[in-house]
Every structure is written in C-alpha cells, then in structure tokens.
Design a protein around this motif. Structure first.
Motif, mmCIF file in Angstrom:
data_model
loop_
_atom_site.group_PDB
_atom_site.id
_atom_site.type_symbol
_atom_site.label_atom_id
_atom_site.label_comp_id
_atom_site.label_asym_id
_atom_site.label_seq_id
_atom_site.Cartn_x
_atom_site.Cartn_y
_atom_site.Cartn_z
ATOM 1 N N TRP A 217 0.853 -1.196 0.000
ATOM 2 C CA TRP A 217 0.000 0.000 0.000
ATOM 3 C C TRP A 217 0.880 1.234 0.000
ATOM 4 N N ARG A 218 0.554 2.195 -0.882
ATOM 5 C CA ARG A 218 1.302 3.436 -0.965
ATOM 6 C C ARG A 218 0.577 4.519 -0.176
ATOM 7 N N PRO A 219 1.030 4.864 1.014
ATOM 8 C CA PRO A 219 0.386 5.950 1.756
ATOM 9 C C PRO A 219 0.669 7.317 1.159
ATOM 10 N N ARG A 220 1.755 7.463 0.401
ATOM 11 C CA ARG A 220 2.119 8.714 -0.247
ATOM 12 C C ARG A 220 3.076 8.386 -1.391
ATOM 13 N N SER A 221 3.376 9.379 -2.201
ATOM 14 C CA SER A 221 4.278 9.171 -3.326
ATOM 15 C C SER A 221 5.675 8.795 -2.835
ATOM 16 N N GLY A 222 6.243 7.743 -3.391
ATOM 17 C CA GLY A 222 7.581 7.301 -3.019
ATOM 18 C C GLY A 222 7.630 6.388 -1.823
ATOM 19 N N ALA A 223 6.508 6.103 -1.192
ATOM 20 C CA ALA A 223 6.480 5.248 0.000
ATOM 21 C C ALA A 223 5.683 3.983 -0.293
ATOM 22 N N LEU A 224 6.090 2.881 0.313
ATOM 23 C CA LEU A 224 5.403 1.604 0.147
ATOM 24 C C LEU A 224 5.469 0.834 1.456
ATOM 25 N N PHE A 270 8.908 -1.772 4.707
ATOM 26 C CA PHE A 270 8.581 -0.368 4.447
ATOM 27 C C PHE A 270 9.684 0.228 3.588
ATOM 28 N N GLU A 271 9.294 0.992 2.556
ATOM 29 C CA GLU A 271 10.244 1.666 1.675
ATOM 30 C C GLU A 271 9.869 3.138 1.535
ATOM 31 N N LEU A 272 10.886 3.977 1.487
ATOM 32 C CA LEU A 272 10.698 5.406 1.223
ATOM 33 C C LEU A 272 11.770 5.841 0.235
ATOM 34 N N ASP A 273 11.364 6.343 -0.923
ATOM 35 C CA ASP A 273 12.280 6.704 -2.001
ATOM 36 C C ASP A 273 12.007 8.142 -2.429
ATOM 37 N N VAL A 274 12.926 9.058 -2.106
ATOM 38 C CA VAL A 274 12.781 10.469 -2.490
ATOM 39 C C VAL A 274 13.999 10.935 -3.282
ATOM 40 N N ARG A 275 14.562 10.051 -4.090
ATOM 41 C CA ARG A 275 15.679 10.429 -4.946
ATOM 42 C C ARG A 275 15.183 11.160 -6.190
ATOM 43 N N ASP A 276 16.077 11.898 -6.840
ATOM 44 C CA ASP A 276 15.729 12.614 -8.070
ATOM 45 C C ASP A 276 16.077 11.759 -9.288
ATOM 46 N N ALA A 277 15.594 10.538 -9.307
ATOM 47 C CA ALA A 277 15.845 9.663 -10.457
ATOM 48 C C ALA A 277 15.237 10.297 -11.703
ATOM 49 N N LEU A 307 15.311 4.597 1.722
ATOM 50 C CA LEU A 307 15.328 3.831 2.960
ATOM 51 C C LEU A 307 14.416 2.624 2.813
ATOM 52 N N ALA A 308 14.901 1.459 3.231
ATOM 53 C CA ALA A 308 14.096 0.244 3.229
ATOM 54 C C ALA A 308 14.379 -0.535 4.507
ATOM 55 N N SER A 309 13.334 -0.957 5.174
ATOM 56 C CA SER A 309 13.468 -1.784 6.375
ATOM 57 C C SER A 309 12.542 -2.982 6.241
ATOM 58 N N GLU A 310 12.962 -4.105 6.824
ATOM 59 C CA GLU A 310 12.188 -5.333 6.670
ATOM 60 C C GLU A 310 12.430 -6.256 7.857
ATOM 61 N N VAL A 311 11.402 -6.998 8.230
ATOM 62 C CA VAL A 311 11.507 -8.041 9.239
ATOM 63 C C VAL A 311 10.825 -9.289 8.683
ATOM 64 N N THR A 312 11.491 -10.414 8.749
ATOM 65 C CA THR A 312 10.973 -11.666 8.210
ATOM 66 C C THR A 312 11.230 -12.796 9.205
ATOM 67 N N HIS A 313 10.179 -13.552 9.500
ATOM 68 C CA HIS A 313 10.335 -14.721 10.364
ATOM 69 C C HIS A 313 10.297 -15.980 9.505
ATOM 70 N N ASN A 314 11.253 -16.887 9.749
ATOM 71 C CA ASN A 314 11.403 -18.119 8.988
ATOM 72 C C ASN A 314 11.008 -19.302 9.881
#
Length: 465
Positions: A217-224, A270-277, A307-314
C-alpha cells in the motif's frame, strides 16, 4: 576604284549580316528543337540540365553562373556515405530499448523480438558468471500498472534457473505472485565469521525454489508499506569441481550440511524513495524477501535518499529447530558536489541482524558480504555470519555522455553477537569503476578493487545502489 571598293564592302557587310542572322536563327531554332525534344522525352533531362553548359568558359562571368558551375562540379564529385563499424554499432545500441533492474538487463531488440520473447542477461546469483536467457512478457498485459513475465536462464558454469511474476496495481495498492527456481552447482563457503581464511574454501551445490505473494500500500508518493508470504525449499548437495566438501572442511555438524530444509516465511517491509531519479521507474518493488527490488535504480540520482526496512520470520517446516527472525535496514544517500559536476557523493549503509533461539541457522542462509554486489575486493560470499554491517561510498562523475566513473571504498564486518563486533577492524576494499549508461539507466559496470587479500575484477549488470 573607290566605287568598286565601296561595292565590295557593301556586299561583304550584307553577306556578314545575313550570316550572323542565319547563325542566330539557327541557334534559336536548335534551342527550340532541344526544348521540344526534352518536352517530348521527359526521361532524358541531361540535355537541358544547365542552359550554360554549351557556353565557352568565361562567356558568362555572373555570380549566378559561377554558383551553378560550382554546384555542378560538387554534385559530380560526391559519393554515397558509408557508415563506419563504430557508427553502425552505436546506432544498433541506441535503437535498443528495454528495462534495467538490479543485476538483470532485459532487451527490446526489434530484429530479435519474436512473439513477445526478449533476450535477458543476468538474473542468477552466486558464482554463476555470465548468464543469459529468454524472457516472455505478453503484450496484452504489459504496462505501468500491470506485470506478467516468465524467464528461463542459464550460464556457462552450469547454473540455470526459471522464474515467473504476475500482478498489477490498483490505485494505491500493489500485489503480485512470484515463483523462482535456481540450480547452483558451484557455490563457495569459506567458513563462519570474520576470521575465516580464503585457503579453506569448500564447495557445495544448492537447489532452491520459492513461491509466494506480496501485497503493498502506498500511503504517499515514493512510500510503500506491505507484507509477503513465501514457501522456500532448499536442497543441499556436493558441489562440482575438486574442492573439498563443506562436511570435509568444517564438519558434518554444521547446520545445513547433509539435510534438506524448508521454510515458511512471513514478513513485513517499508520503503521510502525520495531520490531525483531522472526516468520513470517500472512496475514492482520486491520480487521476494530474499531478492532485491524489481524496480531499477538510477545511477543518475544526484540528490535525495532511499530507505528500506524489513523483518521476516522463517518457520522451519521439517521438524528441525532452526527457526530464525531477520531484521534488515538499507539506507542510501546522494549529495551533489555542484550542479555542473555529475554526480557527487553517494553512500549506502546496510545492516542485517538475525535472531535464533538456539543460534542454529543453515550456513547457506547466513548473511554474507563479498563480491560485486556488496564488499568489492573480495570473492562472492567471502564472509558469512548471522549479522552483517556494510558501508559503501562512491565519488561519481560523468566523463562521457554514456560513461560514468566512480572512485569507491567499501567496509564490511560479519559477527555472531554484538559482543563480537570490532568496529576498528573491518574488511576494507577500494578501487576505480566505470559505468555504461543509456538514457539515465546503468546498463553495466566494471569495478577494479583491492582488498586485504589481493585484487579483484568485478563485472555486473545494473548499478550497485
């Protein structure tokens, strides 16, 4: 006498006048005849290409006549232009379209494209070496809001694999399913920890398959913000070549040796991307929790951060007590030196922490650093352990319209617990690299790096970060 003389002179003058009149009339008649013939035979235009062509040199010295004569001589001396090999090669490359994603290059070559099939390079991890294959992307489902593709890959080192992805975007929501299988017969293992030695290298084979799905879900532009669920199957075996096996080199009690392990993987990210690609990125964010994002990363980003952060349980699915949870954080910053100098400073900081109740994690599921995609100056997967810290820094500049140069330095450290961290003694690599670009996208890169164990030449597709 005088009368005779005057009579002869009159007859000569009369005869001369008649001759001049006849010549003028003849020339006019000839010109009229030529025009009539030209009108009657439109295909023969050379007789009247230039009305001054029959005049003697110097008979018409006007500027217009001189220009006409110069144009005629230039047209007669011109030859058809034959492009050089370099010009033909450049034209062929610039006419190629496609997508650049991390470590994969998908080409769109009109002369080679048949029934929605595309050449693809890269895509196999580990020590696969040069990899190529075919990707099928149906045109009826293509677009920025849809994704459907399947691929088959292979390498000269005996690696091969297949994968498929299918999904779409609806408003702020994104979702897709994925499946992948890789056969990796020549993997390397040097031991666990920062003190492992390169002369203790062992070989093993790993067949790994994964299937699952992702919702975001994208709460805003550049975020996931989203989650994923996957099932992963791992099949361990003896590697090809004359290297010792992992059991012979490090003992049969090492977790992951001699047993097959499957995992049910549940995670959130969670990802946040505010680069000037400078170019529009394609569909998708992550292929699976064990792979980087599908979306291409632009080397032309000169400011902003990611910025990207993640938690995964195996969850272990074969009754073995080898469950573990992994936390990852990936931060990248881009700072321009000046507006006129492309690109400036680029930094990446990566951290991965693994928590396991009894400390047992299969050795091939340990985090690793080393190789073209993390710690340059060392072989792929050179250092492995439960936890990893990695930092990359580059000074980038454009030296040609399709070539960038980067001076870089990397530092990495692996450790079992935080009590084992020795920040003063990381593994360091540094060197010089070049990147080949097309319309703001990095097609490939070459890095020459030196580590504490010698020199390494790294070739890879796409950009590092």
């Amino acid at each position: 006498m005088t009368t005779v003389a005057c009579g002869c002179t009159g007859r000569v003058a009369a005869f001369g006048g008649a001759l001049v009149t006849a010549l003028v009339f003849g020339l006019l008649s000839a010109e009229g005849t030529a025009r009539a013939q030209s009108a009657a035979q439109p295909g023969r235009t050379e007789a009247v290409a230039d009305p001054t062509s029959n005049r003697k040199a110097g008979s018409d010295t006007s500027r217009a006549a001189r220009w006409r004569d110069a144009r005629r001589r230039k047209a007669q001396s011109m030859e058809a232009h034959e492009p050089t090999f370099a010009q033909r090669a450049t034209s062929f490359v610039t006419n190629i379209g496609g997508a650049v994603v991390p470590h994969r290059l998908i080409l769109d070559v009109p002369r080679l494209e048949i029934a929605d099939f595309h050449p693809v390079f890269g895509g196999l991890s580990g020590d696969a070496g040069t990899t190529a294959g075919v990707l099928y992307a149906p045109t009826f489902w293509e677009g920025q809001q849809r994704l459907a593709e399947a691929e088959v890959l292979g390498s000269l080192r005996g690696y091969y694999g297949a994968g498929a992805r299918f999904g779409g975007v609806s408003g702020p929501y994104v979702g897709y399913a994925y499946a992948r299988y890789h056969h990796r017969p020549r993997e390397s293992f040097y031991g666990v920890g920062a003190d492992s030695r390169v002369d203790t290298e062992a070989g093993f084979r790993l067949d790994q398959g994964i299937v699952g799905g992702l919702l975001g879900w994208r709460p805003r532009s550049g975020a996931l913000l989203g989650g994923h669920v996957s099932y992963q199957a791992n099949r361990y075996g003896t590697g090809q070549g004359d290297r010792p096996t992992v059991a012979e080199q490090f003992g049969a009690t090492l977790p992951g040796v001699g047993t097959d392990m499957d995992y049910l993987m549940l995670g959130a990210f969670f990802e946040l991307d505010v680069r000037d690609a400078p170019y529009t990125r394609a569909f998708g964010h992550r292929f699976a929790p064990t792979k980087p994002r599908l979306r291409g990363v632009s080397l032309d980003a000169s400011r902003g951060f990611y910025l990207a952060s993640e938690v995964t349980h195996n969850f272990s699915m074969r009754g073995q007590d080898v469950d573990f949870t992994r936390f990852t954080l990936d931060v990248r910053e881009f700072m321009p030196i000046s507006e006129g100098l492309l690109h400036g400073f680029s930094f990446r900081q990566f951290a991965s922490v693994t928590h396991s109740g009894d400390g047992r994690v299969p050795f091939y599921r340990l985090q690793s650093v080393g190789g073209a995609r993390s710690l340059r100056g060392y072989p792929t997967g050179r250092f492995r352990d439960r936890n990893v810290l990695l930092a990359n820094a580059e000074v980038r500049c454009q030296i040609w319209h399709w070539i960038d140069m980067a001076v870089f330095a990397d530092a990495g450290h692996v450790f079992r617990t935080f009590r084992d961290v020795n920040v003063a003694d990381p593994r360091v690599g540094y060197g010089l690299g070049f990147r080949i670009k097309d319309e703001g996208k990095t097609l490939g890169r070459i890095d020459v790096a030196r580590g504490q164990e010698g020199w390494e030449l790294h070739l890879d597709l796409g950009s590092l970060f």
